[in-house]
Design a protein around this motif. Structure first.
Motif, mmCIF file in Angstrom:
data_model
loop_
_atom_site.group_PDB
_atom_site.id
_atom_site.type_symbol
_atom_site.label_atom_id
_atom_site.label_comp_id
_atom_site.label_asym_id
_atom_site.label_seq_id
_atom_site.Cartn_x
_atom_site.Cartn_y
_atom_site.Cartn_z
ATOM 1 N N LYS A 162 7.552 -0.258 2.927
ATOM 2 C CA LYS A 162 8.933 -0.685 3.174
ATOM 3 C C LYS A 162 9.604 -1.116 1.880
ATOM 4 O O LYS A 162 10.788 -0.846 1.660
ATOM 5 N N ALA A 163 8.865 -1.806 1.006
ATOM 6 C CA ALA A 163 9.429 -2.239 -0.272
ATOM 7 C C ALA A 163 9.820 -1.048 -1.137
ATOM 8 O O ALA A 163 10.744 -1.137 -1.939
ATOM 9 N N HIS A 164 9.117 0.081 -0.959
ATOM 10 C CA HIS A 164 9.461 1.298 -1.699
ATOM 11 C C HIS A 164 10.650 2.024 -1.076
ATOM 12 O O HIS A 164 11.597 2.406 -1.773
ATOM 13 N N GLN A 165 10.594 2.228 0.236
ATOM 14 C CA GLN A 165 11.563 3.094 0.888
ATOM 15 C C GLN A 165 12.793 2.360 1.407
ATOM 16 O O GLN A 165 13.853 2.961 1.562
ATOM 17 N N ASN A 166 12.663 1.092 1.687
ATOM 18 C CA ASN A 166 13.808 0.327 2.180
ATOM 19 C C ASN A 166 13.787 -1.074 1.568
ATOM 20 O O ASN A 166 13.621 -2.065 2.274
ATOM 21 N N PRO A 167 13.965 -1.172 0.246
ATOM 22 C CA PRO A 167 13.893 -2.484 -0.408
ATOM 23 C C PRO A 167 15.011 -3.407 0.056
ATOM 24 O O PRO A 167 16.072 -2.948 0.486
ATOM 25 N N THR A 168 14.757 -4.697 -0.016
ATOM 26 C CA THR A 168 15.760 -5.676 0.386
ATOM 27 C C THR A 168 17.010 -5.556 -0.472
ATOM 28 O O THR A 168 18.138 -5.665 0.005
ATOM 29 N N ILE A 169 16.802 -5.327 -1.768
ATOM 30 C CA ILE A 169 17.919 -5.148 -2.692
ATOM 31 C C ILE A 169 18.082 -3.660 -2.976
ATOM 32 O O ILE A 169 17.234 -3.038 -3.601
ATOM 33 N N ASN A 170 19.171 -3.105 -2.481
ATOM 34 C CA ASN A 170 19.488 -1.700 -2.722
ATOM 35 C C ASN A 170 20.866 -1.595 -3.367
ATOM 36 O O ASN A 170 21.456 -2.586 -3.792
ATOM 37 N N ASP B 114 4.386 5.266 12.018
ATOM 38 C CA ASP B 114 5.786 4.866 11.957
ATOM 39 C C ASP B 114 6.449 5.785 10.951
ATOM 40 O O ASP B 114 6.307 5.609 9.742
ATOM 41 N N ALA B 115 7.160 6.801 11.448
ATOM 42 C CA ALA B 115 7.752 7.809 10.573
ATOM 43 C C ALA B 115 8.739 7.207 9.594
ATOM 44 O O ALA B 115 9.056 7.797 8.573
ATOM 45 N N TYR B 116 9.230 6.008 9.904
ATOM 46 C CA TYR B 116 10.187 5.351 9.010
ATOM 47 C C TYR B 116 9.555 5.062 7.651
ATOM 48 O O TYR B 116 10.218 5.049 6.622
ATOM 49 N N TYR B 117 8.226 4.816 7.651
ATOM 50 C CA TYR B 117 7.548 4.462 6.430
ATOM 51 C C TYR B 117 6.811 5.633 5.790
ATOM 52 O O TYR B 117 6.257 5.493 4.720
ATOM 53 N N MET B 118 6.745 6.761 6.494
ATOM 54 C CA MET B 118 5.923 7.855 5.991
ATOM 55 C C MET B 118 6.707 9.145 5.935
ATOM 56 O O MET B 118 7.701 9.332 6.622
ATOM 57 N N ARG C 53 7.165 -7.304 -6.885
ATOM 58 C CA ARG C 53 5.728 -7.545 -6.759
ATOM 59 C C ARG C 53 5.117 -6.702 -5.651
ATOM 60 O O ARG C 53 4.019 -6.146 -5.815
ATOM 61 N N THR C 54 5.802 -6.599 -4.518
ATOM 62 C CA THR C 54 5.262 -5.826 -3.398
ATOM 63 C C THR C 54 5.102 -4.353 -3.772
ATOM 64 O O THR C 54 4.088 -3.727 -3.451
ATOM 65 N N ARG C 55 6.093 -3.793 -4.463
ATOM 66 C CA ARG C 55 6.008 -2.380 -4.865
ATOM 67 C C ARG C 55 4.900 -2.128 -5.882
ATOM 68 O O ARG C 55 4.341 -1.028 -5.943
ATOM 69 N N ASN C 56 4.603 -3.138 -6.694
ATOM 70 C CA ASN C 56 3.644 -2.934 -7.777
ATOM 71 C C ASN C 56 2.191 -2.863 -7.309
ATOM 72 O O ASN C 56 1.309 -2.580 -8.121
ATOM 73 N N SER D 172 -4.916 -5.029 10.234
ATOM 74 C CA SER D 172 -4.654 -5.731 8.979
ATOM 75 C C SER D 172 -4.195 -4.758 7.895
ATOM 76 O O SER D 172 -3.251 -5.031 7.160
ATOM 77 N N LEU D 173 -4.881 -3.631 7.801
ATOM 78 C CA LEU D 173 -4.516 -2.631 6.794
ATOM 79 C C LEU D 173 -3.136 -2.044 7.067
ATOM 80 O O LEU D 173 -2.331 -1.875 6.149
ATOM 81 N N LYS D 174 -2.884 -1.742 8.329
ATOM 82 C CA LYS D 174 -1.593 -1.152 8.679
ATOM 83 C C LYS D 174 -0.447 -2.103 8.356
ATOM 84 O O LYS D 174 0.577 -1.696 7.784
ATOM 85 N N ASN D 175 -0.596 -3.385 8.695
ATOM 86 C CA ASN D 175 0.455 -4.362 8.407
ATOM 87 C C ASN D 175 0.751 -4.433 6.915
ATOM 88 O O ASN D 175 1.904 -4.412 6.482
ATOM 89 N N GLY D 176 -0.330 -4.536 6.109
ATOM 90 C CA GLY D 176 -0.142 -4.677 4.668
ATOM 91 C C GLY D 176 0.468 -3.461 4.024
ATOM 92 O O GLY D 176 1.421 -3.568 3.236
ATOM 93 N N TYR D 177 -0.032 -2.281 4.351
ATOM 94 C CA TYR D 177 0.456 -1.067 3.709
ATOM 95 C C TYR D 177 1.859 -0.687 4.173
ATOM 96 O O TYR D 177 2.646 -0.111 3.413
#
Length: 500
Positions: free
Chosen positions: A319-327, A198-202, A128-131, A309-314
Protein backbone atom coordinates in the motif's frame (compact mmCIF):
# COMPACT_ATOMS: atom_id res chain seq x y z
CA UNK A 1 22.96 33.33 18.66
CA UNK A 2 19.71 34.38 16.97
CA UNK A 3 20.00 37.84 18.56
CA UNK A 4 23.48 38.36 17.09
CA UNK A 5 22.26 37.27 13.67
CA UNK A 6 19.28 39.61 13.87
CA UNK A 7 21.54 42.52 14.90
CA UNK A 8 23.71 41.94 11.83
CA UNK A 9 20.66 41.62 9.56
CA UNK A 10 19.29 44.94 10.84
CA UNK A 11 22.18 46.71 9.11
CA UNK A 12 22.88 44.42 6.15
CA UNK A 13 19.35 43.23 5.26
CA UNK A 14 16.53 45.13 7.03
CA UNK A 15 13.86 43.07 5.24
CA UNK A 16 15.14 39.78 6.66
CA UNK A 17 15.51 41.40 10.07
CA UNK A 18 11.89 42.58 10.03
CA UNK A 19 10.53 39.26 8.79
CA UNK A 20 12.38 37.26 11.48
CA UNK A 21 12.84 34.53 8.87
CA UNK A 22 16.17 33.21 10.16
CA UNK A 23 15.11 32.33 13.74
CA UNK A 24 11.67 31.08 12.73
CA UNK A 25 13.06 29.03 9.85
CA UNK A 26 15.44 27.39 12.32
CA UNK A 27 12.54 26.68 14.69
CA UNK A 28 10.45 25.24 11.85
CA UNK A 29 13.31 23.01 10.65
CA UNK A 30 13.78 21.76 14.22
CA UNK A 31 10.12 20.69 14.37
CA UNK A 32 10.38 19.16 10.88
CA UNK A 33 13.22 17.00 12.19
CA UNK A 34 11.10 15.90 15.15
CA UNK A 35 8.10 15.06 12.96
CA UNK A 36 10.33 13.21 10.51
CA UNK A 37 11.65 11.01 13.33
CA UNK A 38 8.11 10.42 14.62
CA UNK A 39 6.91 9.51 11.12
CA UNK A 40 9.89 7.24 10.52
CA UNK A 41 9.13 5.44 13.78
CA UNK A 42 5.45 5.10 12.82
CA UNK A 43 6.44 3.58 9.47
CA UNK A 44 7.68 0.39 11.11
CA UNK A 45 5.89 -2.68 9.77
CA UNK A 46 4.89 -5.14 12.45
CA UNK A 47 3.76 -8.53 11.20
CA UNK A 48 0.74 -9.09 13.44
CA UNK A 49 -2.08 -11.63 13.38
CA UNK A 50 -5.13 -9.40 13.80
CA UNK A 51 -6.19 -8.06 10.37
CA UNK A 52 -8.32 -5.38 12.01
CA UNK A 53 -5.72 -4.09 14.50
CA UNK A 54 -5.23 -0.71 12.88
CA UNK A 55 -6.66 1.49 15.63
CA UNK A 56 -3.46 2.14 17.59
CA UNK A 57 -1.52 3.32 14.55
CA UNK A 58 -4.43 5.45 13.31
CA UNK A 59 -4.93 6.99 16.74
CA UNK A 60 -1.22 7.82 17.04
CA UNK A 61 -1.23 9.43 13.62
CA UNK A 62 -4.31 11.49 14.45
CA UNK A 63 -2.69 12.74 17.67
CA UNK A 64 0.53 13.70 15.89
CA UNK A 65 -1.39 15.52 13.15
CA UNK A 66 -3.42 17.39 15.78
CA UNK A 67 -0.30 18.58 17.58
CA UNK A 68 1.39 19.49 14.28
CA UNK A 69 -1.55 21.78 13.46
CA UNK A 70 -1.46 23.32 16.96
CA UNK A 71 2.29 23.95 16.71
CA UNK A 72 1.87 25.50 13.25
CA UNK A 73 -0.83 27.85 14.54
CA UNK A 74 1.19 28.89 17.59
CA UNK A 75 4.36 29.56 15.56
CA UNK A 76 2.37 31.56 13.00
CA UNK A 77 0.68 33.69 15.68
CA UNK A 78 3.98 34.53 17.39
CA UNK A 79 5.59 35.31 14.04
CA UNK A 80 2.71 37.57 12.97
CA UNK A 81 2.94 39.54 16.23
CA UNK A 82 6.66 40.17 15.74
CA UNK A 83 6.34 40.76 11.99
CA UNK A 84 3.54 43.33 12.34
CA UNK A 85 5.50 45.52 14.75
CA UNK A 86 7.30 47.25 11.88
CA UNK A 87 5.84 47.95 8.46
CA UNK A 88 8.35 49.78 6.31
CA UNK A 89 5.93 49.75 3.37
CA UNK A 90 3.22 51.65 5.22
CA UNK A 91 5.83 54.04 6.66
CA UNK A 92 7.04 54.92 3.15
CA UNK A 93 10.48 53.51 3.82
CA UNK A 94 12.47 53.65 0.54
CA UNK A 95 12.02 50.38 -1.35
CA UNK A 96 13.03 49.04 -4.74
CA UNK A 97 10.40 48.13 -7.32
CA UNK A 98 10.57 44.41 -6.55
CA UNK A 99 11.16 44.57 -2.79
CA UNK A 100 7.50 43.70 -2.20
CA UNK A 101 7.86 40.62 -4.37
CA UNK A 102 10.94 39.57 -2.39
CA UNK A 103 8.96 40.06 0.81
CA UNK A 104 6.16 37.87 -0.55
CA UNK A 105 8.65 35.10 -1.33
CA UNK A 106 9.95 35.21 2.24
CA UNK A 107 6.39 35.04 3.55
CA UNK A 108 5.71 32.08 1.24
CA UNK A 109 8.85 30.35 2.53
CA UNK A 110 7.68 30.80 6.12
CA UNK A 111 4.16 29.55 5.34
CA UNK A 112 5.52 26.52 3.49
CA UNK A 113 7.81 25.57 6.38
CA UNK A 114 5.23 25.99 9.12
CA UNK A 115 2.25 24.41 7.36
CA UNK A 116 3.96 21.19 6.28
CA UNK A 117 4.78 19.43 9.55
CA UNK A 118 2.07 16.85 8.81
CA UNK A 119 3.49 16.40 5.31
CA UNK A 120 6.91 15.61 6.77
CA UNK A 121 5.45 13.15 9.29
CA UNK A 122 3.37 11.21 6.74
CA UNK A 123 6.14 11.25 4.11
CA UNK A 124 8.64 9.83 6.61
CA UNK A 125 6.17 7.09 7.57
CA UNK A 126 5.65 6.08 3.93
CA UNK A 127 9.40 6.35 3.29
CA UNK A 128 10.28 3.83 5.97
CA UNK A 129 7.48 1.44 5.01
CA UNK A 130 8.49 1.47 1.33
CA UNK A 131 12.14 0.89 2.16
CA UNK A 132 11.51 -2.63 3.49
CA UNK A 133 11.15 -3.99 -0.06
CA UNK A 134 10.86 -2.69 -3.59
CA UNK A 135 7.42 -2.75 -5.17
CA UNK A 136 8.43 -5.65 -7.40
CA UNK A 137 9.72 -7.68 -4.44
CA UNK A 138 6.63 -7.19 -2.30
CA UNK A 139 4.36 -8.00 -5.26
CA UNK A 140 6.13 -11.33 -5.76
CA UNK A 141 5.85 -12.14 -2.05
CA UNK A 142 2.14 -11.34 -2.03
CA UNK A 143 1.66 -13.59 -5.02
CA UNK A 144 3.36 -16.44 -3.17
CA UNK A 145 1.03 -15.85 -0.20
CA UNK A 146 -2.03 -15.83 -2.45
CA UNK A 147 -1.06 -19.06 -4.21
CA UNK A 148 -0.38 -20.78 -0.89
CA UNK A 149 -3.78 -19.68 0.51
CA UNK A 150 -5.46 -22.46 -1.49
CA UNK A 151 -3.80 -24.96 0.86
CA UNK A 152 -4.97 -23.19 4.01
CA UNK A 153 -8.18 -22.81 5.96
CA UNK A 154 -10.46 -20.68 3.77
CA UNK A 155 -13.53 -20.23 1.65
CA UNK A 156 -14.71 -22.22 -1.36
CA UNK A 157 -15.66 -20.86 -4.77
CA UNK A 158 -18.52 -23.03 -5.99
CA UNK A 159 -21.69 -23.07 -3.88
CA UNK A 160 -23.73 -26.17 -2.99
CA UNK A 161 -26.52 -25.31 -5.40
CA UNK A 162 -26.75 -24.56 -9.08
CA UNK A 163 -29.23 -22.77 -11.27
CA UNK A 164 -31.04 -25.16 -13.65
CA UNK A 165 -33.57 -24.37 -16.38
CA UNK A 166 -36.82 -26.24 -15.57
CA UNK A 167 -39.98 -25.65 -17.62
CA UNK A 168 -38.63 -22.36 -18.94
CA UNK A 169 -37.64 -21.07 -15.49
CA UNK A 170 -34.30 -21.10 -13.68
CA UNK A 171 -34.47 -22.85 -10.31
CA UNK A 172 -31.82 -23.59 -7.70
CA UNK A 173 -31.08 -27.26 -7.13
CA UNK A 174 -28.70 -28.78 -4.56
CA UNK A 175 -25.50 -30.42 -5.72
CA UNK A 176 -22.49 -32.16 -4.21
CA UNK A 177 -19.90 -31.66 -6.92
CA UNK A 178 -18.85 -29.40 -9.78
CA UNK A 179 -16.91 -29.72 -13.03
CA UNK A 180 -13.48 -28.29 -13.79
CA UNK A 181 -12.45 -28.81 -17.39
CA UNK A 182 -13.28 -32.51 -18.06
CA UNK A 183 -13.27 -33.75 -14.45
CA UNK A 184 -15.80 -33.77 -11.63
CA UNK A 185 -14.72 -32.69 -8.14
CA UNK A 186 -16.38 -32.66 -4.76
CA UNK A 187 -17.43 -29.27 -3.42
CA UNK A 188 -15.07 -29.86 -0.50
CA UNK A 189 -12.10 -30.53 -2.79
CA UNK A 190 -9.05 -28.27 -2.85
CA UNK A 191 -9.96 -27.64 -6.46
CA UNK A 192 -12.86 -25.61 -5.10
CA UNK A 193 -10.75 -23.49 -2.73
CA UNK A 194 -10.50 -19.75 -3.36
CA UNK A 195 -7.23 -17.92 -3.84
CA UNK A 196 -7.09 -15.07 -1.35
CA UNK A 197 -5.90 -11.95 -3.06
CA UNK A 198 -6.46 -8.23 -2.91
CA UNK A 199 -6.06 -7.03 -6.49
CA UNK A 200 -5.75 -3.48 -5.19
CA UNK A 201 -2.28 -4.31 -3.90
CA UNK A 202 -1.14 -6.68 -6.63
CA UNK A 203 -0.63 -6.68 -10.37
CA UNK A 204 -2.05 -10.20 -10.82
CA UNK A 205 -5.80 -10.65 -10.73
CA UNK A 206 -7.71 -13.25 -8.75
CA UNK A 207 -8.71 -15.13 -11.88
CA UNK A 208 -5.12 -15.45 -13.12
CA UNK A 209 -3.86 -16.79 -9.80
CA UNK A 210 -6.83 -19.15 -9.45
CA UNK A 211 -6.23 -20.57 -12.91
CA UNK A 212 -2.51 -20.94 -12.21
CA UNK A 213 -2.82 -22.99 -9.04
CA UNK A 214 -5.80 -25.04 -10.31
CA UNK A 215 -3.85 -26.02 -13.42
CA UNK A 216 -1.01 -27.21 -11.19
CA UNK A 217 -3.41 -29.47 -9.32
CA UNK A 218 -5.24 -30.64 -12.43
CA UNK A 219 -1.96 -31.49 -14.22
CA UNK A 220 -0.42 -32.99 -11.07
CA UNK A 221 2.45 -30.52 -10.93
CA UNK A 222 3.42 -31.42 -7.39
CA UNK A 223 6.82 -29.77 -7.70
CA UNK A 224 5.17 -26.41 -8.42
CA UNK A 225 3.04 -26.73 -5.28
CA UNK A 226 6.13 -27.76 -3.30
CA UNK A 227 7.96 -24.68 -4.62
CA UNK A 228 5.16 -22.36 -3.48
CA UNK A 229 5.00 -23.88 0.01
CA UNK A 230 8.81 -23.80 0.30
CA UNK A 231 8.91 -20.14 -0.75
CA UNK A 232 6.20 -19.38 1.80
CA UNK A 233 8.32 -20.90 4.56
CA UNK A 234 11.35 -18.90 3.42
CA UNK A 235 9.34 -15.68 3.67
CA UNK A 236 8.08 -16.63 7.14
CA UNK A 237 11.60 -17.49 8.31
CA UNK A 238 12.94 -14.15 7.07
CA UNK A 239 10.38 -12.38 9.28
CA UNK A 240 11.17 -14.68 12.25
CA UNK A 241 7.61 -16.03 12.28
CA UNK A 242 6.97 -19.53 13.56
CA UNK A 243 4.91 -22.46 12.27
CA UNK A 244 4.60 -26.02 13.56
CA UNK A 245 5.06 -27.76 10.19
CA UNK A 246 7.67 -27.79 7.43
CA UNK A 247 7.00 -27.29 3.72
CA UNK A 248 7.28 -31.06 3.10
CA UNK A 249 4.93 -31.87 5.97
CA UNK A 250 2.47 -29.25 4.69
CA UNK A 251 2.60 -30.79 1.21
CA UNK A 252 1.96 -34.28 2.54
CA UNK A 253 -1.04 -33.05 4.55
CA UNK A 254 -2.84 -31.33 1.65
CA UNK A 255 -1.75 -32.98 -1.61
CA UNK A 256 -4.12 -35.77 -2.60
CA UNK A 257 -4.07 -36.17 -6.38
CA UNK A 258 -6.35 -36.48 -8.32
CA UNK A 259 -9.47 -35.73 -6.20
CA UNK A 260 -7.84 -33.54 -3.51
CA UNK A 261 -10.58 -34.48 -1.05
CA UNK A 262 -8.51 -36.06 1.69
CA UNK A 263 -6.54 -33.19 3.21
CA UNK A 264 -5.89 -31.62 6.60
CA UNK A 265 -6.97 -28.08 7.40
CA UNK A 266 -3.93 -25.85 7.95
CA UNK A 267 -4.69 -22.77 10.03
CA UNK A 268 -3.60 -19.26 9.02
CA UNK A 269 -2.32 -18.37 12.47
CA UNK A 270 -1.49 -19.98 15.79
CA UNK A 271 -4.63 -18.60 17.42
CA UNK A 272 -7.46 -19.70 15.13
CA UNK A 273 -10.99 -18.36 15.46
CA UNK A 274 -13.35 -21.21 14.66
CA UNK A 275 -15.89 -19.43 12.47
CA UNK A 276 -17.94 -20.76 9.55
CA UNK A 277 -16.76 -20.36 5.98
CA UNK A 278 -19.47 -22.22 4.13
CA UNK A 279 -23.28 -22.08 4.28
CA UNK A 280 -25.70 -24.91 3.53
CA UNK A 281 -28.91 -24.22 1.62
CA UNK A 282 -32.33 -25.83 1.61
CA UNK A 283 -33.89 -25.35 -1.80
CA UNK A 284 -37.59 -24.84 -2.36
CA UNK A 285 -38.48 -26.42 -5.71
CA UNK A 286 -41.04 -23.69 -6.33
CA UNK A 287 -38.58 -20.89 -5.70
CA UNK A 288 -35.36 -19.77 -7.34
CA UNK A 289 -33.99 -18.50 -4.05
CA UNK A 290 -32.08 -20.70 -1.58
CA UNK A 291 -32.99 -20.55 2.12
CA UNK A 292 -30.21 -20.70 4.72
CA UNK A 293 -30.75 -23.53 7.16
CA UNK A 294 -27.43 -23.98 8.98
CA UNK A 295 -23.79 -22.99 9.15
CA UNK A 296 -21.17 -25.57 8.30
CA UNK A 297 -17.91 -25.34 10.25
CA UNK A 298 -14.67 -26.71 8.89
CA UNK A 299 -12.92 -29.03 11.34
CA UNK A 300 -10.04 -27.41 13.20
CA UNK A 301 -6.52 -28.82 13.47
CA UNK A 302 -3.35 -28.13 15.43
CA UNK A 303 -1.29 -27.27 12.35
CA UNK A 304 -0.67 -23.62 11.54
CA UNK A 305 1.50 -21.26 9.49
CA UNK A 306 1.86 -17.46 9.95
CA UNK A 307 -0.13 -16.60 6.83
CA UNK A 308 -2.25 -13.83 8.34
CA UNK A 309 0.74 -12.06 9.89
CA UNK A 310 2.66 -12.12 6.61
CA UNK A 311 -0.31 -10.96 4.58
CA UNK A 312 -0.99 -8.01 6.90
CA UNK A 313 2.63 -6.85 6.83
CA UNK A 314 3.25 -7.21 3.12
CA UNK A 315 -0.02 -5.58 2.15
CA UNK A 316 0.92 -2.62 4.31
CA UNK A 317 4.23 -2.33 2.43
CA UNK A 318 2.48 -2.72 -0.92
CA UNK A 319 0.00 0.00 0.00
CA UNK A 320 2.86 2.39 0.79
CA UNK A 321 4.16 1.77 -2.75
CA UNK A 322 0.92 1.84 -4.71
CA UNK A 323 -1.25 4.16 -2.64
CA UNK A 324 1.02 6.28 -0.41
CA UNK A 325 -0.54 8.64 2.10
CA UNK A 326 1.28 11.54 0.47
CA UNK A 327 0.64 11.67 -3.26
CA UNK A 328 0.44 14.38 -5.91
CA UNK A 329 -2.99 15.55 -4.71
CA UNK A 330 -1.65 15.91 -1.15
CA UNK A 331 1.31 17.96 -2.35
CA UNK A 332 -1.05 20.24 -4.28
CA UNK A 333 -3.12 20.75 -1.15
CA UNK A 334 -0.16 21.70 1.06
CA UNK A 335 1.43 23.92 -1.59
CA UNK A 336 -1.77 25.76 -2.46
CA UNK A 337 -2.58 26.14 1.23
CA UNK A 338 0.83 27.74 1.80
CA UNK A 339 0.33 30.04 -1.20
CA UNK A 340 -3.15 31.04 -0.01
CA UNK A 341 -1.90 31.77 3.51
CA UNK A 342 1.06 33.76 2.15
CA UNK A 343 -1.23 35.86 -0.06
CA UNK A 344 -3.61 36.50 2.87
CA UNK A 345 -0.71 37.73 5.04
CA UNK A 346 0.84 39.72 2.18
CA UNK A 347 -2.45 41.45 1.35
CA UNK A 348 -2.92 42.41 5.01
CA UNK A 349 0.62 43.78 5.05
CA UNK A 350 0.21 46.05 2.00
CA UNK A 351 -3.28 47.38 2.88
CA UNK A 352 -4.79 47.54 6.37
CA UNK A 353 -6.78 45.44 8.79
CA UNK A 354 -9.93 47.46 8.06
CA UNK A 355 -9.67 47.01 4.28
CA UNK A 356 -8.78 43.34 4.74
CA UNK A 357 -11.82 42.63 6.92
CA UNK A 358 -14.26 44.56 4.70
CA UNK A 359 -12.87 42.77 1.64
CA UNK A 360 -13.38 39.39 3.31
CA UNK A 361 -16.98 40.09 4.38
CA UNK A 362 -18.04 41.67 1.09
CA UNK A 363 -16.42 38.91 -1.00
CA UNK A 364 -18.17 36.32 1.14
CA UNK A 365 -21.56 37.97 0.59
CA UNK A 366 -20.96 38.27 -3.16
CA UNK A 367 -19.83 34.63 -3.34
CA UNK A 368 -22.99 33.51 -1.52
CA UNK A 369 -25.24 35.47 -3.90
CA UNK A 370 -23.27 34.21 -6.91
CA UNK A 371 -23.57 30.63 -5.67
CA UNK A 372 -27.35 30.93 -5.35
CA UNK A 373 -27.72 32.35 -8.87
CA UNK A 374 -25.32 29.73 -10.25
CA UNK A 375 -27.34 26.92 -8.66
CA UNK A 376 -30.47 28.31 -10.32
CA UNK A 377 -28.81 28.98 -13.70
CA UNK A 378 -26.36 26.08 -14.07
CA UNK A 379 -22.68 25.36 -13.47
CA UNK A 380 -21.32 27.56 -16.26
CA UNK A 381 -23.00 30.62 -14.73
CA UNK A 382 -20.64 30.48 -11.74
CA UNK A 383 -17.60 30.70 -14.01
CA UNK A 384 -19.09 33.64 -15.87
CA UNK A 385 -19.94 35.47 -12.62
CA UNK A 386 -16.45 34.83 -11.33
CA UNK A 387 -14.76 36.22 -14.45
CA UNK A 388 -17.03 39.28 -14.47
CA UNK A 389 -16.29 40.02 -10.80
CA UNK A 390 -12.55 39.53 -11.21
CA UNK A 391 -12.22 41.72 -14.30
CA UNK A 392 -14.48 44.33 -12.68
CA UNK A 393 -12.12 44.51 -9.71
CA UNK A 394 -9.10 44.82 -12.01
CA UNK A 395 -10.73 47.67 -13.96
CA UNK A 396 -11.57 49.54 -10.74
CA UNK A 397 -8.05 49.13 -9.32
CA UNK A 398 -6.22 50.24 -12.46
CA UNK A 399 -8.62 53.15 -13.06
CA UNK A 400 -7.84 54.33 -9.52
CA UNK A 401 -4.15 53.93 -10.27
CA UNK A 402 -4.46 55.93 -13.48
CA UNK A 403 -6.55 58.79 -12.05
CA UNK A 404 -4.52 59.11 -8.82
CA UNK A 405 -7.38 61.17 -7.38
CA UNK A 406 -7.62 59.17 -4.19
CA UNK A 407 -7.59 55.56 -3.04
CA UNK A 408 -11.30 55.30 -2.26
CA UNK A 409 -12.20 51.64 -1.84
CA UNK A 410 -9.27 50.45 -3.95
CA UNK A 411 -7.67 48.95 -0.83
CA UNK A 412 -10.64 46.59 -0.61
CA UNK A 413 -10.50 45.68 -4.29
CA UNK A 414 -6.73 45.14 -4.04
CA UNK A 415 -7.25 42.48 -1.38
CA UNK A 416 -9.95 40.77 -3.41
CA UNK A 417 -7.83 40.77 -6.58
CA UNK A 418 -4.98 39.09 -4.72
CA UNK A 419 -7.34 36.49 -3.24
CA UNK A 420 -9.21 35.70 -6.46
CA UNK A 421 -6.32 35.47 -8.90
CA UNK A 422 -4.96 32.05 -7.76
CA UNK A 423 -8.23 30.47 -8.90
CA UNK A 424 -8.43 32.43 -12.17
CA UNK A 425 -6.86 29.83 -14.49
CA UNK A 426 -8.43 26.78 -12.78
CA UNK A 427 -11.82 28.52 -13.12
CA UNK A 428 -11.12 29.31 -16.77
CA UNK A 429 -10.02 25.69 -17.29
CA UNK A 430 -13.27 24.26 -15.86
CA UNK A 431 -15.32 26.81 -17.77
CA UNK A 432 -13.75 25.80 -21.09
CA UNK A 433 -14.05 22.11 -20.19
CA UNK A 434 -17.73 22.48 -19.31
CA UNK A 435 -18.45 24.39 -22.53
CA UNK A 436 -16.58 21.74 -24.54
CA UNK A 437 -18.63 18.95 -22.94
CA UNK A 438 -21.93 20.78 -23.38
CA UNK A 439 -21.30 21.59 -27.04
CA UNK A 440 -20.02 18.14 -28.06
CA UNK A 441 -22.86 15.85 -26.91
CA UNK A 442 -20.53 14.56 -24.18
CA UNK A 443 -23.26 14.23 -21.55
CA UNK A 444 -25.66 12.42 -23.91
CA UNK A 445 -23.15 10.10 -25.55
CA UNK A 446 -24.20 6.45 -25.55
CA UNK A 447 -21.58 4.95 -27.86
CA UNK A 448 -22.15 2.87 -30.97
CA UNK A 449 -21.54 -0.57 -32.48
CA UNK A 450 -18.53 -0.97 -34.76
CA UNK A 451 -18.06 -4.36 -36.48
CA UNK A 452 -20.37 -5.96 -33.96
CA UNK A 453 -18.57 -4.49 -30.94
CA UNK A 454 -19.85 -1.70 -28.72
CA UNK A 455 -17.45 1.25 -28.69
CA UNK A 456 -17.79 4.36 -26.53
CA UNK A 457 -17.74 7.61 -28.41
CA UNK A 458 -14.38 9.36 -28.05
CA UNK A 459 -13.77 13.02 -27.30
CA UNK A 460 -10.01 13.58 -27.83
CA UNK A 461 -9.92 17.27 -26.88
CA UNK A 462 -11.91 16.74 -23.69
CA UNK A 463 -9.82 13.69 -22.78
CA UNK A 464 -6.65 15.70 -23.37
CA UNK A 465 -7.79 18.47 -21.03
CA UNK A 466 -8.80 16.03 -18.29
CA UNK A 467 -5.54 14.07 -18.63
CA UNK A 468 -3.49 17.27 -18.26
CA UNK A 469 -5.21 18.66 -15.18
CA UNK A 470 -2.10 18.07 -13.05
CA UNK A 471 0.06 20.01 -15.49
CA UNK A 472 -2.43 22.87 -15.40
CA UNK A 473 -2.23 23.03 -11.60
CA UNK A 474 1.58 23.11 -11.72
CA UNK A 475 1.55 25.81 -14.40
CA UNK A 476 -0.94 27.78 -12.32
CA UNK A 477 1.57 27.98 -9.47
CA UNK A 478 4.11 29.55 -11.82
CA UNK A 479 1.44 31.97 -13.10
CA UNK A 480 0.57 33.02 -9.52
CA UNK A 481 4.23 33.78 -8.75
CA UNK A 482 4.61 35.77 -11.99
CA UNK A 483 1.41 37.70 -11.24
CA UNK A 484 2.69 38.71 -7.79
CA UNK A 485 6.03 39.63 -9.38
CA UNK A 486 4.49 42.15 -11.79
CA UNK A 487 1.56 43.21 -9.61
CA UNK A 488 3.86 44.11 -6.68
CA UNK A 489 5.18 47.02 -8.78
CA UNK A 490 1.62 48.29 -9.24
CA UNK A 491 1.01 47.95 -5.50
CA UNK A 492 4.06 50.13 -4.83
CA UNK A 493 2.66 52.78 -7.21
CA UNK A 494 -0.76 52.50 -5.57
CA UNK A 495 0.77 53.21 -2.16
CA UNK A 496 1.82 56.65 -3.41
CA UNK A 497 -1.81 57.70 -4.03
CA UNK A 498 -3.24 59.99 -1.37
CA UNK A 499 -5.87 58.73 1.03
CA UNK A 500 -9.38 60.20 0.74
Amino acid sequence: MFKNIQDKLLISNPLLWNLKIVPFAAIALFFHMIFFLLGYSNGEVIFKNDPYDYYDSGFDTAVVIFFSVVISILITIVWLVLYSRNNAFKSFYPKSNFSLFKEFLYILLFCTLTSSFTLTYLSASDFRTRNYFTENEVTKKLEILSLSSVFLDGAFIESNYESVLVDGQYKNQPRENFKYRDRTYSLSSLMNKRVENDAYYMTSSDSVLNAKVKNWLYENKKDSVRWVLTEFMKIAKKQNLQSNITAEKWLSLVYDYPKFENYTIINKSKDRDDYPYETAYAVDSTSAVGVVVENVRQPSSTYYVPYQSLKNGYQEIAKAHQNPTINLDSLYFYLYFAIGLAIAIFSFKVTSGRNWLIALVSLGVVSLITGIFSAMSGGTAFFIFYLLIFFGLLIHFFSTLASRSGKGISGITLNQILWLFPSFFPTLYFCILDIAKSSSNYYNSSGKYVNGMFVNESFPKIDWMENHFAEMMIANIAVIILFIFFFSVQIKKWKGIAED
